[in-house]
Design a protein around this motif. Sequence first.
Motif, PDB file in Angstrom:
ATOM      1  N   GLY A   1      47.668  39.014  43.381  1.00  0.00           N
ATOM      2  CA  GLY A   1      47.835  39.798  42.065  1.00  0.00           C
ATOM      3  C   GLY A   1      47.247  39.160  40.732  1.00  0.00           C
ATOM      4  N   SER A   2      47.232  38.013  40.770  1.00  0.00           N
ATOM      5  CA  SER A   2      46.977  37.238  39.435  1.00  0.00           C
ATOM      6  C   SER A   2      45.607  37.727  38.658  1.00  0.00           C
ATOM      7  CB  SER A   2      47.027  35.844  39.563  1.00  0.00           C
ATOM      8  OG  SER A   2      46.151  35.408  40.609  1.00  0.00           O
ATOM      9  N   ASN A   3      44.755  38.235  39.748  1.00  0.00           N
ATOM     10  CA  ASN A   3      43.359  38.631  39.447  1.00  0.00           C
ATOM     11  C   ASN A   3      43.246  39.915  39.286  1.00  0.00           C
ATOM     12  OD1 ASN A   3      41.815  36.131  39.396  1.00  0.00           O
ATOM     13  ND2 ASN A   3      41.459  36.248  41.697  1.00  0.00           N
ATOM     14  N   VAL A   4      44.434  40.688  39.233  1.00  0.00           N
ATOM     15  CA  VAL A   4      44.298  42.184  39.091  1.00  0.00           C
ATOM     16  C   VAL A   4      43.350  42.714  37.704  1.00  0.00           C
ATOM     17  CG1 VAL A   4      45.256  44.574  38.713  1.00  0.00           C
ATOM     18  CG2 VAL A   4      45.964  42.882  40.588  1.00  0.00           C
ATOM     19  N   ASN A   5      44.080  41.846  36.618  1.00  0.00           N
ATOM     20  CA  ASN A   5      43.117  41.958  35.162  1.00  0.00           C
ATOM     21  C   ASN A   5      42.256  41.125  35.162  1.00  0.00           C
ATOM     22  OD1 ASN A   5      45.054  44.414  34.770  1.00  0.00           O
ATOM     23  ND2 ASN A   5      46.771  43.097  34.465  1.00  0.00           N
ATOM     24  N   LYS A   6      41.792  40.456  35.955  1.00  0.00           N
ATOM     25  CA  LYS A   6      40.826  39.481  35.283  1.00  0.00           C
ATOM     26  C   LYS A   6      39.406  40.141  35.358  1.00  0.00           C
ATOM     27  CE  LYS A   6      43.774  36.123  34.512  1.00  0.00           C
ATOM     28  NZ  LYS A   6      43.605  34.832  35.283  1.00  0.00           N
ATOM     29  N   VAL A   7      38.423  39.498  34.730  1.00  0.00           N
ATOM     30  CA  VAL A   7      37.218  39.895  34.661  1.00  0.00           C
ATOM     31  C   VAL A   7      35.972  38.730  34.822  1.00  0.00           C
ATOM     32  CG1 VAL A   7      37.828  41.855  33.427  1.00  0.00           C
ATOM     33  CG2 VAL A   7      36.787  39.655  32.227  1.00  0.00           C
ATOM     34  N   PHE A   8      34.790  39.332  35.119  1.00  0.00           N
ATOM     35  CA  PHE A   8      33.678  38.035  35.120  1.00  0.00           C
ATOM     36  C   PHE A   8      32.406  38.906  34.602  1.00  0.00           C
ATOM     37  CE2 PHE A   8      33.535  39.771  39.240  1.00  0.00           C
ATOM     38  CZ  PHE A   8      32.256  39.610  39.613  1.00  0.00           C
ATOM     39  N   TYR A   9      31.473  38.253  34.331  1.00  0.00           N
ATOM     40  CA  TYR A   9      30.337  38.842  33.480  1.00  0.00           C
ATOM     41  C   TYR A   9      29.073  38.218  34.452  1.00  0.00           C
ATOM     42  CZ  TYR A   9      33.510  38.885  29.389  1.00  0.00           C
ATOM     43  OH  TYR A   9      34.705  39.342  28.647  1.00  0.00           O
TER      44      TYR A   9
ATOM     45  N   PRO B   1      20.376  45.893  39.457  1.00  0.00           N
ATOM     46  CA  PRO B   1      20.741  47.266  38.952  1.00  0.00           C
ATOM     47  C   PRO B   1      21.983  47.698  40.054  1.00  0.00           C
ATOM     48  CG  PRO B   1      18.375  47.111  39.295  1.00  0.00           C
ATOM     49  CD  PRO B   1      18.843  45.777  39.632  1.00  0.00           C
ATOM     50  N   ILE B   2      22.082  47.251  41.390  1.00  0.00           N
ATOM     51  CA  ILE B   2      22.986  47.783  42.281  1.00  0.00           C
ATOM     52  C   ILE B   2      24.213  47.104  41.845  1.00  0.00           C
ATOM     53  CG2 ILE B   2      23.980  47.694  44.620  1.00  0.00           C
ATOM     54  CD1 ILE B   2      21.224  47.760  45.757  1.00  0.00           C
ATOM     55  N   GLN B   3      24.305  45.695  41.404  1.00  0.00           N
ATOM     56  CA  GLN B   3      25.492  45.054  41.026  1.00  0.00           C
ATOM     57  C   GLN B   3      26.084  45.663  39.647  1.00  0.00           C
ATOM     58  OE1 GLN B   3      25.040  40.854  39.682  1.00  0.00           O
ATOM     59  NE2 GLN B   3      26.947  40.547  41.073  1.00  0.00           N
ATOM     60  N   ALA B   4      25.097  45.964  38.795  1.00  0.00           N
ATOM     61  CA  ALA B   4      25.344  46.697  37.355  1.00  0.00           C
ATOM     62  C   ALA B   4      26.299  48.032  37.603  1.00  0.00           C
ATOM     63  CB  ALA B   4      24.263  46.498  36.541  1.00  0.00           C
ATOM     64  N   GLY B   5      25.974  48.603  38.738  1.00  0.00           N
ATOM     65  CA  GLY B   5      26.512  49.977  38.913  1.00  0.00           C
ATOM     66  C   GLY B   5      27.607  49.783  39.709  1.00  0.00           C
ATOM     67  N   SER B   6      28.306  48.602  40.108  1.00  0.00           N
ATOM     68  CA  SER B   6      29.385  48.339  40.654  1.00  0.00           C
ATOM     69  C   SER B   6      30.579  47.927  39.800  1.00  0.00           C
ATOM     70  CB  SER B   6      29.174  47.284  41.967  1.00  0.00           C
ATOM     71  OG  SER B   6      30.471  46.952  42.502  1.00  0.00           O
ATOM     72  N   ILE B   7      31.763  48.306  39.881  1.00  0.00           N
ATOM     73  CA  ILE B   7      32.848  47.939  39.188  1.00  0.00           C
ATOM     74  C   ILE B   7      33.336  46.648  39.587  1.00  0.00           C
ATOM     75  CG2 ILE B   7      34.605  48.875  40.812  1.00  0.00           C
ATOM     76  CD1 ILE B   7      36.298  49.848  38.218  1.00  0.00           C
ATOM     77  N   ASP B   8      32.982  46.066  40.793  1.00  0.00           N
ATOM     78  CA  ASP B   8      33.524  44.738  40.927  1.00  0.00           C
ATOM     79  C   ASP B   8      32.372  43.708  41.598  1.00  0.00           C
ATOM     80  OD1 ASP B   8      32.992  45.864  43.500  1.00  0.00           O
ATOM     81  OD2 ASP B   8      35.127  45.235  44.499  1.00  0.00           O
ATOM     82  N   GLY B   9      31.196  44.433  41.261  1.00  0.00           N
ATOM     83  CA  GLY B   9      30.077  43.487  41.449  1.00  0.00           C
ATOM     84  C   GLY B   9      29.601  43.313  43.202  1.00  0.00           C
TER      85      GLY B   9
ATOM     86  N   GLY C   1      29.301  44.386  34.011  1.00  0.00           N
ATOM     87  CA  GLY C   1      28.798  43.224  33.934  1.00  0.00           C
ATOM     88  C   GLY C   1      28.577  42.670  32.471  1.00  0.00           C
ATOM     89  N   GLY C   2      28.853  43.409  31.535  1.00  0.00           N
ATOM     90  CA  GLY C   2      28.651  43.123  30.049  1.00  0.00           C
ATOM     91  C   GLY C   2      29.934  42.887  29.357  1.00  0.00           C
TER      92      GLY C   2
ATOM     93  N   PHE D   1      32.765  43.052  35.103  1.00  0.00           N
ATOM     94  CA  PHE D   1      33.201  43.471  36.270  1.00  0.00           C
ATOM     95  C   PHE D   1      34.828  43.036  36.422  1.00  0.00           C
ATOM     96  CE2 PHE D   1      28.861  41.855  37.189  1.00  0.00           C
ATOM     97  CZ  PHE D   1      28.214  42.789  37.469  1.00  0.00           C
ATOM     98  N   ARG D   2      35.489  43.782  37.303  1.00  0.00           N
ATOM     99  CA  ARG D   2      36.727  43.338  37.560  1.00  0.00           C
ATOM    100  C   ARG D   2      36.571  42.558  39.000  1.00  0.00           C
ATOM    101  NH1 ARG D   2      39.891  49.560  37.164  1.00  0.00           N
ATOM    102  NH2 ARG D   2      39.221  49.803  35.066  1.00  0.00           N
ATOM    103  N   ALA D   3      37.906  41.887  39.006  1.00  0.00           N
ATOM    104  CA  ALA D   3      37.951  41.167  40.054  1.00  0.00           C
ATOM    105  C   ALA D   3      37.793  41.910  41.583  1.00  0.00           C
ATOM    106  CB  ALA D   3      39.340  40.390  40.472  1.00  0.00           C
ATOM    107  N   PRO D   4      37.150  41.356  42.673  1.00  0.00           N
ATOM    108  CA  PRO D   4      36.652  42.324  43.750  1.00  0.00           C
ATOM    109  C   PRO D   4      37.853  42.879  44.316  1.00  0.00           C
ATOM    110  CG  PRO D   4      35.333  40.131  43.876  1.00  0.00           C
ATOM    111  CD  PRO D   4      36.556  39.880  42.476  1.00  0.00           C
ATOM    112  N   LEU D   5      37.567  44.354  44.609  1.00  0.00           N
ATOM    113  CA  LEU D   5      38.557  45.183  45.258  1.00  0.00           C
ATOM    114  C   LEU D   5      38.717  45.106  46.593  1.00  0.00           C
ATOM    115  CD1 LEU D   5      37.748  48.327  42.780  1.00  0.00           C
ATOM    116  CD2 LEU D   5      39.266  46.473  42.421  1.00  0.00           C
ATOM    117  N   ARG D   6      37.777  44.688  47.287  1.00  0.00           N
ATOM    118  CA  ARG D   6      37.770  44.305  48.791  1.00  0.00           C
ATOM    119  C   ARG D   6      36.823  43.389  49.078  1.00  0.00           C
ATOM    120  NH1 ARG D   6      32.498  46.230  49.535  1.00  0.00           N
ATOM    121  NH2 ARG D   6      31.400  47.502  47.823  1.00  0.00           N
ATOM    122  N   PRO D   7      36.941  42.772  50.498  1.00  0.00           N
ATOM    123  CA  PRO D   7      36.333  41.796  50.693  1.00  0.00           C
ATOM    124  C   PRO D   7      34.731  41.641  50.453  1.00  0.00           C
ATOM    125  CG  PRO D   7      37.747  42.464  52.592  1.00  0.00           C
ATOM    126  CD  PRO D   7      37.869  43.395  51.421  1.00  0.00           C
TER     127      PRO D   7
END
Length: 205
Positions: A3-11, A17-25, A166-167, A172-178
């Motif tokens: 839960g501590s990563n729910v609101n965390k982000v990274f750049y 292109p595929i990674q940039a089109g993904s909310i969690d990279g 990614g910018g 990006f949000r913390a990964p939503l799935r494995p």
Amino acid sequence: MSGSNVNKVFYADNYHPIQAGSIDGTDILPHDNAVYRALLCSSAGLYDPHGDPKVFGDPYCTLFVGRLSHLTTEDTLRRAMSKYGQVKDLRLVRHIVTGSSRGYAFVEYETEKEMRRAYKDAHHSMIDDCEIIVDYNRQRLMSGWIPRRLGGGLGGKKESGQLRFGGRERPFRAPLRPIPYDDLKRLGITPPPEGRYMSRFQERL
């Protein structure tokens, strides 16, 4: 994911292109036609970020300024951006046929220190009643960059169906799935930096 990563982000350090089109990279397939077009452009090496004859100046001293009013002129923009340092050069991007503003510009400062000050203080400031955004010159400094006109870029409006992450504006949000590390490696996408997340309010240049 804790839960501590729910609101965390990274750049993103590099553009994919595929990674940039993904909310969690972590996406491994393009989710819209623009991402697919950008991926083809990237794979074929069709875009040269240094091949634009209109590009000028030192990229480490240059800022991208977006969401400008289409009524904003070079003089108005220069006055506004001069509050943060000595403006060495400025290019307001205009339509090649009509000459009207495209709503974004590139501003070069005399020093990198001045650019960094503008990066920090000018973001979300107001010019001609429009709230602008500023970012570093990704076209020339971000490896693998593909512009929005070719299906790439970052940010964008939800209504357009071409959100990019990614910018600075849409990290990006913390990964939503494995994370499928093998697939990411196969596609050349750097796995999300687990354990090195930042809050939404931290800046990175």
